[in-house]
Scaffold this motif. Sequence first.
Motif, PDB file in Angstrom:
ATOM      1  N   HIS A 324      -1.289  47.261  -0.710  1.00 20.74           N
ATOM      2  CA  HIS A 324       0.132  46.957  -0.895  1.00 20.74           C
ATOM      3  C   HIS A 324       0.763  47.809  -1.999  1.00 20.74           C
ATOM      4  O   HIS A 324       1.801  47.436  -2.564  1.00 20.74           O
ATOM      5  N   TYR A 539      -2.531  35.437  -4.681  1.00 19.09           N
ATOM      6  CA  TYR A 539      -2.634  34.373  -3.668  1.00 19.09           C
ATOM      7  C   TYR A 539      -1.788  34.723  -2.444  1.00 19.09           C
ATOM      8  O   TYR A 539      -2.235  34.595  -1.303  1.00 19.09           O
ATOM      9  N   ARG A 540      -0.556  35.187  -2.691  1.00 18.45           N
ATOM     10  CA  ARG A 540       0.358  35.500  -1.591  1.00 18.45           C
ATOM     11  C   ARG A 540      -0.160  36.664  -0.749  1.00 18.45           C
ATOM     12  O   ARG A 540      -0.149  36.609   0.493  1.00 18.45           O
ATOM     13  N   LEU A 541      -0.650  37.714  -1.412  1.00 19.11           N
ATOM     14  CA  LEU A 541      -1.151  38.873  -0.676  1.00 19.11           C
ATOM     15  C   LEU A 541      -2.425  38.538   0.097  1.00 19.11           C
ATOM     16  O   LEU A 541      -2.610  39.002   1.234  1.00 19.11           O
ATOM     17  N   ALA A 543      -3.193  35.589   1.254  1.00 20.33           N
ATOM     18  CA  ALA A 543      -2.801  34.732   2.376  1.00 20.33           C
ATOM     19  C   ALA A 543      -2.176  35.557   3.494  1.00 20.33           C
ATOM     20  O   ALA A 543      -2.464  35.344   4.682  1.00 20.33           O
ATOM     21  N   ASP A 544      -1.324  36.520   3.126  1.00 22.82           N
ATOM     22  CA  ASP A 544      -0.693  37.368   4.142  1.00 22.82           C
ATOM     23  C   ASP A 544      -1.732  38.180   4.907  1.00 22.82           C
ATOM     24  O   ASP A 544      -1.546  38.492   6.090  1.00 22.82           O
ATOM     25  N   ALA A 545      -2.826  38.514   4.222  1.00 23.11           N
ATOM     26  CA  ALA A 545      -3.889  39.303   4.868  1.00 23.11           C
ATOM     27  C   ALA A 545      -4.881  38.421   5.615  1.00 23.11           C
ATOM     28  O   ALA A 545      -5.868  38.912   6.165  1.00 23.11           O
ATOM     29  N   GLY A 546      -4.631  37.115   5.612  1.00 24.81           N
ATOM     30  CA  GLY A 546      -5.555  36.194   6.275  1.00 24.81           C
ATOM     31  C   GLY A 546      -6.834  35.980   5.515  1.00 24.81           C
ATOM     32  O   GLY A 546      -7.849  35.575   6.083  1.00 24.81           O
ATOM     33  N   ALA A 548      -6.987  34.078   2.560  1.00 26.31           N
ATOM     34  CA  ALA A 548      -6.813  32.989   1.603  1.00 26.31           C
ATOM     35  C   ALA A 548      -8.089  32.168   1.506  1.00 26.31           C
ATOM     36  O   ALA A 548      -8.863  32.063   2.459  1.00 26.31           O
TER      37      ALA A 548
END
Length: 580
Positions: A324, A539-541, A543-546, A548
């Motif tokens: 990212h 955490y957000r990145l 989770a976005d990448a699956g 989490a």
Amino acid sequence: MLFSYLAHRRACLDKRREREERIASLPQAYHEPLSPQDKRLLSQPISSIIHAVQTSSLSPVDVLLAYGKRTIQAQAQTNCLTEVMIGEAEKWAHTAIRSGPLAGVPVSLKDMIAVKGYDSSLGYSAFTNAPVSNDAPIVRLLHDAGAIPYVKTNVPITLLSYESANDVFGVTENPHKKGYSPGGSSGGESALLAFGGSRIGIGSDIAGSVRVPAHYSGIYAIKSSTQRFPKSGNAASGPGQDGVAGSHSPMAKTLEDLETFWRAVLQMKPWEYDHSVINLPWRKVQLPQDRPIRWGVLWDDGVVAPSPACLRALKMVTEVLAKHGHEIVTLNSPCPYEGLQIASQFLFADGGKFFSKPFHSFETNSAGMVPALRATRLPRFIMKIYAWYLRYIRRDPIYAGLVENFHAKTVEEYCKLIVQREDYRTRWFRVWRGVQARDSLGDNGIDFILTVPNALPAVPHGGMRHGWKACGYAILFNLLDYSAGVMPITRSFRARNAVERNNYRMYDAEAMDGLPVGVQVVGRRLDEERVLESMKLIYRLMADAGLAYQVYVCVVYIQIISLVFHDKESGRNELSKSTT
């Protein structure tokens, strides 16, 4: 000696009986299965509970009942409790301040936190049956904020272990896998939080004591810098030891709950409750938007290399960040091993007298502290000979460097150690001077550091016999007094093939299957807000990448530190061998 042992046994039996009687005497409702309403309450973030209580759509008594039920179940499964205060907490729930920023929130406390009328024994039988006469400042703040302290949780005797066991209350289990430690010294807290008996707890950290339990148990925590979170008025196993200053810090089941609690505590102006807290309200911060965030990675502290599972988690995070557009660099800083040398001397500067003085005859000590305290009592010339043997016969200068100065310090030696510490901190500060302004980095500047909280996932009971010396990834940031957070990433997993199985032979991957593993996030001193924001970003990145934590089969924590580390030689040493 016999009378001392008998007094010890009597105190242990009496204290365990008291705990069981307090649980048994609770109303029948606490012993019934969780109702659908209880399950809904337990699944809500504390912000929802606070809003519902403030608007009178939920009673603090109902909240306490749900968490009380789950806590009793947690005690049955993990043996995480010391003081059961639920009976009195019911009275507090009826009179809770419903307009407070923590209205109706049950809060669990590490055993050392002083609550009027209850012991703070720290697992020492000599300190049982001695209820404290005053609430600690943090407890008074919680009551005024509308929160409800309701239980205290288990710790290792001496508070210097990544396990949580003592003769008074017994051994606390990891809720993910029995036979393994939930961490220490705030291990009772991490076990209760991971089991779901609490969403918010308060622990303390002097060498990783909130971060390693978070790593072992799969929860969230931010170790505050000193003077940011209330800590005075509580019990301590080494009172007056300020060379490596400890701090009290919140621990949470979720990142959202951690932020809500931090904001609420500082909203209450803790500096008006506790003289040790500076006047620094919670600040709204934003991570750099006009340039890549630069993450320095400490891959190896030069003493014990991360195990395959922990290293894998660290790589998962760095790869997602790099994908990212973030900048990932290897740290180049003062030697982490030097920090471990300085910190370990501070902790045992009195020769372990404070830690060992309260022991009754034959009282069980933590597995790692037995050889540590024995070493401090040996004549210096014996330790010098042993260090010489390690350095020149075993060819292990790392272990020798720790052993040769492991003795009680004179006042002059202690003052010299302070000078060493301040010089070490200055060199770290110079690394930070790469930051020219808040949003502008110099060529060598860095925003955060990523590393593991510990080289291994949760250790089996008794594992600290060797692993106690390998706390460098955590204690370094106590010595520097930096803000440091830990968050779960994945879980330890079984080898998928013969090649992987052989590679992972250094630690028991099969036995550790399913245990959490974490990452540590560290910022500069008094940088708790930015550390929290960096954890939210990760955490957000993820989770976005699956990737989490809830989705993956492996748990790892990353330590984010706003520093830079110096690469060490790749050779292993006796500490590495005994730990892995």
